[in-house]
Structure formats: structure tokens, C-alpha cells
Write an enzyme that holds these catalytic residues in place. Structure first.
Site, short mmCIF file in Angstrom:
data_model
loop_
_atom_site.label_atom_id
_atom_site.label_comp_id
_atom_site.label_asym_id
_atom_site.label_seq_id
_atom_site.Cartn_x
_atom_site.Cartn_y
_atom_site.Cartn_z
N THR A 1 0.87 -1.17 0.00
CA THR A 1 0.00 0.00 0.00
C THR A 1 0.90 1.22 0.00
O THR A 1 2.03 1.17 0.51
CB THR A 1 -0.91 0.06 1.24
OG1 THR A 1 -0.07 0.19 2.39
CG2 THR A 1 -1.75 -1.18 1.38
N GLU B 1 -5.82 -3.30 -1.16
CA GLU B 1 -6.33 -4.51 -0.50
C GLU B 1 -7.49 -5.16 -1.25
O GLU B 1 -7.89 -6.27 -0.92
CB GLU B 1 -6.80 -4.17 0.93
CG GLU B 1 -5.69 -3.79 1.89
CD GLU B 1 -5.35 -2.31 1.86
OE1 GLU B 1 -5.56 -1.65 0.81
OE2 GLU B 1 -4.86 -1.79 2.88
N LYS C 1 -14.19 16.23 12.80
CA LYS C 1 -15.11 16.00 13.91
C LYS C 1 -15.30 17.31 14.66
O LYS C 1 -14.50 17.68 15.51
CB LYS C 1 -14.59 14.90 14.81
CG LYS C 1 -14.49 13.58 14.06
CD LYS C 1 -13.81 12.48 14.83
CE LYS C 1 -13.60 11.28 13.92
NZ LYS C 1 -12.21 11.11 13.45
N TRP D 1 -19.99 15.34 12.22
CA TRP D 1 -18.95 15.05 11.23
C TRP D 1 -19.11 15.97 10.02
O TRP D 1 -20.21 16.08 9.47
CB TRP D 1 -19.03 13.58 10.78
CG TRP D 1 -18.48 12.63 11.78
CD1 TRP D 1 -18.06 12.92 13.04
CD2 TRP D 1 -18.27 11.23 11.60
NE1 TRP D 1 -17.60 11.79 13.67
CE2 TRP D 1 -17.73 10.72 12.80
CE3 TRP D 1 -18.48 10.34 10.55
CZ2 TRP D 1 -17.41 9.37 12.98
CZ3 TRP D 1 -18.17 9.00 10.71
CH2 TRP D 1 -17.63 8.52 11.93
P1 ADP Z 1 -3.42 4.36 0.01
O1 ADP Z 1 -4.27 3.96 1.17
O2 ADP Z 1 -2.00 4.25 0.31
O3 ADP Z 1 -3.81 5.66 -0.63
P2 ADP Z 1 -4.73 2.87 -2.04
O4 ADP Z 1 -4.29 3.30 -3.35
O5 ADP Z 1 -5.00 1.46 -1.80
O6 ADP Z 1 -3.62 3.27 -1.08
O7 ADP Z 1 -5.95 3.78 -1.67
C1 ADP Z 1 -7.23 3.30 -1.37
C2 ADP Z 1 -8.07 4.41 -0.88
O8 ADP Z 1 -8.25 5.42 -1.87
C3 ADP Z 1 -9.47 4.01 -0.51
O9 ADP Z 1 -9.51 3.42 0.76
C4 ADP Z 1 -10.20 5.35 -0.57
O10 ADP Z 1 -10.01 6.10 0.61
C5 ADP Z 1 -9.51 6.05 -1.69
N1 ADP Z 1 -10.32 5.93 -2.92
C6 ADP Z 1 -10.16 5.08 -3.93
N2 ADP Z 1 -11.07 5.29 -4.90
C7 ADP Z 1 -11.86 6.31 -4.48
C8 ADP Z 1 -13.01 6.99 -5.01
N3 ADP Z 1 -13.51 6.70 -6.20
N4 ADP Z 1 -13.55 7.96 -4.26
C9 ADP Z 1 -13.04 8.30 -3.06
N5 ADP Z 1 -11.97 7.70 -2.51
C10 ADP Z 1 -11.38 6.72 -3.20
#
Ligand code: ADP
Length: 552
Positions: free
Chosen positions: A187, A331, A447, A452
Site C-alpha cells: 500500500t 487490498e 469531527k 462530522w
Molecule cells: P493508500 O491507502 O496508500 O492511498 P490505495 O491506493 O490502496 O492506497 O488507496 C485506497 C483508498 O483510496 C481508498 O480506501 C479510498 O479512501 C480512496 N479511494 C479510492 N477510490 C476512491 C473513489 N472513487 N472515491 C473516493 N476515494 C477513493
């Protein structure tokens, strides 16, 4: 009663064999910056995959589940590595070339990579790290770049083309257990230390089928997909595997990810589909506005990785490039949801647009639930907001070994529920018809006095102002309310909008108590290694007093 059906392992090898045999004439085109792009068919790719596997096995001694890492842009050779390592039973480990040096070193050591296949253009990045990469025995260099940077390097250095030259063009692939590791990806650490996710052959196979479904990306061999989302970022959203299943042609940008070359390759190579995070598209939009091009073939653009601002979706629609919003994470392989509106909504209506702005609908294969602050399950009513939890066959159930490689899998409590669901860290609602709307990341939500505030809502509202190029909103400590929003704004060139004007504009769109009191102009929003707003950095800059904040 047992079924009477056959049970054939779902492996990356089968995806490869299928693509090579059935879609042998489909092409991988790699942009070269100047001169003709480089073209290779799936059939030619298959032969080179076999050659690479022979080289890895015979010359470099790769055996069992040894890790073969790549530090590469999106290009045809990277696709070759994508198939060769898993098909021979080894594990492909894609390295994120935008990570800071210490994280990259940590990840290579943690995964115990034995080989790194590297693009020559990335040697300036890799060479200084080599003394710390003790597990790495071989470097395989591909494409242009200064080899002298490797003079005196400890790992053995090989030229990619020399290494595979003359090797047999077929390989007697082993029959693998579909549950065995095929690829791994860490990640990007937007919200903490990198964690290794290990994909199985089976998870990749099933995920690829999902990517190909009509209600997902729905591409065919008549399509060409411009794969901008990096191959080092969650397997380029599964596209290299999915395209070998259906014969979709791939257009690979290599290192030419700036708006101008992207516009040029769209005009000349005429892709029908493209996939990338919003930041890339914001840049392309500015480029196309300044210097219009013929982008008429590009009718479907998959956007994910962070929320697609409504203003971006509208602007792309106006250019004929229809945005399809999707959500996922490292993930989740990554495809979790895809926003294709249901059949009953009127095309072009506000209702349709609202559906398209959601993160999308859960497919069969991804189960979802929302958990409230007290651990209670919340209804799918489109209103109750909680943390999203998911499970399914392409969703991680643990992370790769703890402090050292090959340790026990990690199942941190904040990431996995007791009954094994993945806690996504994303907060949102689910509608009765299964559409997810994210309001925030659990760590980014503001918060304020027991309520929120969604940072994403404020950002989207701000970014719909004509003078605003980018806006990020973060929570900052507040004596009275606990936390309040800080608006950081990047103005478009030549604009002179002031904070009062922006606040009044925002007041038309969000509740009064959500309006930020603290405002600052920044030259650019800090970004993570994969182009997302880096709110950790903004929060720190605020805490350190590095931002020039105006209080309204
Ligand atoms: P990192 O957590 O390191 O950024 P990832 O690339 O796995 O790695 O990111 C996943 C996260 O990206 C998701 O948990 C979410 O918060 C965000 N995300 C992915 N796609 C979207 C989307 N279409 N809209 C909003 N958030 C998104």
C-alpha cells in the site's frame, strides 16, 4: 453431494495462454516520446514471456516463490514481467517508483526481492539505494538510460534484451496451486506504514473477470485502453491481466505522463478507454482547454483512487469523454465498486449524474457492510454513514509477514474485523440498490462539536468555483469545537478571487456550520506517491506554522 464439475486451477498462466492463443493479434503499444511508438502483439509478447522465464530460471536461478521485483513504467516489458514471474511459480513484486528512498529500501528488504527488473531511465533513483538492498542479487536493465550509474554495483547487472535473446519461445509452465502467491504490492502508505498485499493466482483470475464485466469496464477486442494508472499501483487496476482475457489493446505511456504527451498519444493512437486518478485528468483537462486536440475516440474514462470532483466529470462529459467513477484499494485488487447508473434512470438527467458521482455499485463477489461507531451494523438506506467493511475472493484477509519477510501474516485489529472482513477506513453510505457514496476517509473526516463534516464535500464544492484549480480541506484542532476545517486553495493562473468570495460561494452549497473559518492559498496541494492529496503533510504544515492562514 459433490458436484460433477471439473476443477481447473484459476491461474495467471491460463490468462496468458488464452491471450496469446486467442487474441494473438491484439497489441501493446508503448509510447517512446519521439519517433514511432513501439508495437508488439500478444503473440510476440507470449514468446518473450517464455524467454524471460527461461532467463529468470536458467541464468538468474529463480526458483519456487522467489520474488522478482520491477521498478518500471507502464510498458510492454513490464507486461512481460507481469506474466513471466507468476507463470513460472515465482512472485512478481511491483515497486512504486514514487516512494521516498527509505520506504523503497524497506519494502525491497521486507519482500526479500532477489531480482529487480528496472527501466534504464530509473537508474538514477535505484543506483544510490543498492548498497542497502542486500537481498537483491541481479539487476535486469531495460530501455534507454545511463548504465554507468551501475559501475561497481554489487548485484550482477544484465541487459534485458541480451538476457532473453536466443532463449526458447515456449515454456513448459508448471501446474500451480491457484491459492499460491502470484504478485505482491505494498500500500502506498497514505495513512501509515506500507503494508504488503499478496495476490493469489485465483484472486487475479476472478478479479480480471470482474474488470471485464459489462457493468464494470466492459471492454472488448475492439477497444484500446490507455493504461495511465501505474503498473506499480495495484496492478494498473487489473488491466494487464483483464486485457489478456478479452484481447483489449493496451496503450502504454511509459514515462510520458505529463498532460502534453498524454494529449498527443490520445490524438495519434486513438484509444477508446483510459484509466487514471483524478489528478492526471485535471492536468489533461487544462492542457486540452489550452490546446484543443482531437480526442474523439476516447469515450470512456475510468476514474478512481480518490473521489472524482463533479466539475471534472462535467468538463469531461462536455468533451465527449464519459467518466465512469470507481472505488477500490490495494487490498481489494483494486476493483470494489463501479458507478454505472441503473437502467431506470433517464440518460442525461440530474438523477443519472448523481448516480455517476457515487463511488458505484457493489458487484457480485464483493460483499459489503457498514459499521457504526459502536460496532453496530447500519442499514443500506442511503443516509446512515459508517465505516465500510468488505469481503470477497479478491479482497485481502491479511498483510504479508510482520517485521521480517516470511513471518506470520499480519491481521491488525484496525484493518480486519474479528470475523475476517476488511475494514476499509472509508466512511460512507450505501443506498438500498447497493450504491456506495463515500463521505470521507475515517482519518480525514472533520469531527466538529460532535458532528462530522466531510472534507470531500467541501473540496468538491470549492473546486466547482471557476477560479479554483484545486482545493484540499483538512481538520485542524480548535479550542471550542475540537476540530474545524482548514481550506487550502490553489487558484487558477491570473485569478484574484478572495477568501470572502469563496466562502460566500461555499455558503450556497453546504450548511453554514460547516463553513471553514481558516483559509490559505498554496501553490500546489501536496500529493502522495500515487497523486492523491497528502493531507498528512498539510496537517503537519499547519501544526508547524508553515502555512499563511487567514481567519475569517
Ligand atoms: P493508500 O491507502 O496508500 O492511498 P490505495 O491506493 O490502496 O492506497 O488507496 C485506497 C483508498 O483510496 C481508498 O480506501 C479510498 O479512501 C480512496 N479511494 C479510492 N477510490 C476512491 C473513489 N472513487 N472515491 C473516493 N476515494 C477513493
Amino acid at each position: 453431494m459433490l458436484s460433477t464439475m471439473q476443477d481447473v486451477p484459476l491461474t495467471v498462466t491460463r490468462i496468458l495462454d488464452h491471450g496469446v492463443r486467442v487474441h494473438g493479434t491484439s497489441q501493446i503499444t508503448t509510447w517512446t516520446g519521439e519517433g514511432d511508438p513501439h508495437r508488439r502483439t500478444f503473440a510476440e509478447t507470449g514468446a518473450r514471456v517464455a524467454q524471460l522465464a527461461h532467463a529468470l530460471h536458467d541464468d538468474l536461478g529463480i526458483r519456487g516463490d522467489d520474488r522478482v521485483a520491477t521498478l518500471m513504467w507502464n510498458n510492454a516489458e513490464h507486461v512481460e514481467a507481469y506474466f513471466a514471474a507468476p507463470a513460472m511459480g515465482a512472485v512478481l513484486h511491483t515497486l512504486n517508483l514514487r516512494l521516498p528512498a527509505e520506504q523503497l529500501t524497506w519494502i525491497v528488504r521486507h519482500a526479500a526481492d532477489r531480482v529487480i527488473i528496472v527501466n534504464g531511465s530509473l537508474l538514477p533513483l535505484l543506483a544510490p539505494l543498492l548498497p542497502g538492498l542486500e537481498t537483491v542479487e541481479h539487476l535486469v536493465v531495460s530501455g534507454p538510460g545511463d548504465r554507468s550509474l551501475l559501475d561497481g554495483a554489487r548485484p550482477q547487472v544484465h541487459e534485458y534484451e541480451d538476457l532473453i535473446a536466443g532463449k526458447p519461445t515456449t515454456y513448459d509452465w508448471p501446474e500451480l496451486d491457484e491459492r499460491q502467491a502470484a504478485a505482491m504490492c505494498y500500500t502506498s502508505g497514505t495513512t501509515g506504514d506500507p503494508k504488503g498485499v499478496v495476490y493469489s493466482h485465483r484472486s487475479i483470475y476472478l478479479h480480471s473477470m470482474q474488470v471485464n464485466m459489462t457493468q464494470s469496464m466492459g471492454l472488448t477486442d475492439a477497444d484500446t485502453s490507455l493504461v495511465v494508472v501505474p503498473q506499480f499501483h495495484v496492478n494498473a487496476w487489473g488491466l494487464p491481466h483483464a486485457t489478456f482475457m478479452t484481447g483489449v489493446n493496451m496503450l502504454m505511456p511509459d514515462r510520458f505522463l505529463q498532460p502534453a504527451p498524454l494529449a498527443a498519444m490520445i490524438e495519434s493512437e486513438r484509444p477508446t478507454h483510459a484509466a487514471a486518478v483524478p489528478t492526471i485528468w485535471q492536468g489533461l483537462l487544462a492542457e486540452l482547454t489550452a490546446r484543443p486536440r482531437d480526442v474523439s475516440t476516447l469515450t470512456q474514462v475510468t476514474i478512481g483512487g480518490s473521489a472524482c470532483p463533479p466539475s471534472l466529470m462535467k468538463a469531461f462529459d462536455d468533451l465527449g469523454m464519459r467518466v465512469c467513477h470507481a472505488w477500490g484499494m490495494t487490498e481489494t485488487s483494486p476493483l470494489g465498486t463501479v458507478a454505472r447508473p441503473p437502467a431506470h434512470v433517464e440518460p442525461g438527467s440530474d438523477e443519472e449524474f448523481a448516480y455517476r458521482l457515487t463511488q458505484g455499485r457493489f458487484p457480485a463477489g464483493v460483499e459489503a457492510r457498514l459499521t457504526g461507531p459502536g460496532g453496530e451494523q447500519l442499514p443500506w438506506d442511503g443516509k446512515s454513514a459508517g465505516e465500510l467493511e468488505v469481503r470477497g475472493n479478491w479482497i485481502a484477509g491479511a498483510y504479508y509477514g510482520g517485521a521480517d519477510a516470511d513471518g506470520e501474516p499480519l491481521r491488525p485489529e484496525d484493518k480486519f474485523s474479528e470475523d475476517g472482513w476488511l475494514k476499509t477506513g472509508d466512511v460512507g453510505t450505501i443506498s438500498p440498490d447497493g450504491f456506495l457514496t463515500l463521505t470521507d476517509r475515517a482519518k480525514d473526516v472533520i469531527k466538529s462539536g460532535g458532528e462530522w463534516i466531510s472534507s470531500v464535500d467541501l473540496e468538491n464544492a470549492l473546486m466547482s468555483h471557476p477560479d479554483v484549480a484545486e482545493a484540499a480541506v483538512v481538520a485542524v484542532p480548535d479550542d471550542k469545537w475540537g476540530e474545524r476545517p482548514l481550506a487550502t486553495v490553489v487558484l487558477k493562473e491570473g485569478s484574484s478571487a478572495d477568501f470572502e468570495t469563496l466562502r460566500d460561494f461555499l455558503a450556497e452549497k453546504v450548511a453554514k456550520w460547516q463553513l471553514p473559518e481558516r483559509w490559505t492559498i498554496v501553490p500546489a496541494v501536496p500529493k502522495t506517491s500515487v497523486g492523491k492529496f497528502d493531507k498528512k503533510v498539510l496537517r503537519k504544515q499547519y501544526a508547524d506554522g508553515d502555512l499563511d492562514v487567514t481567519q475569517l
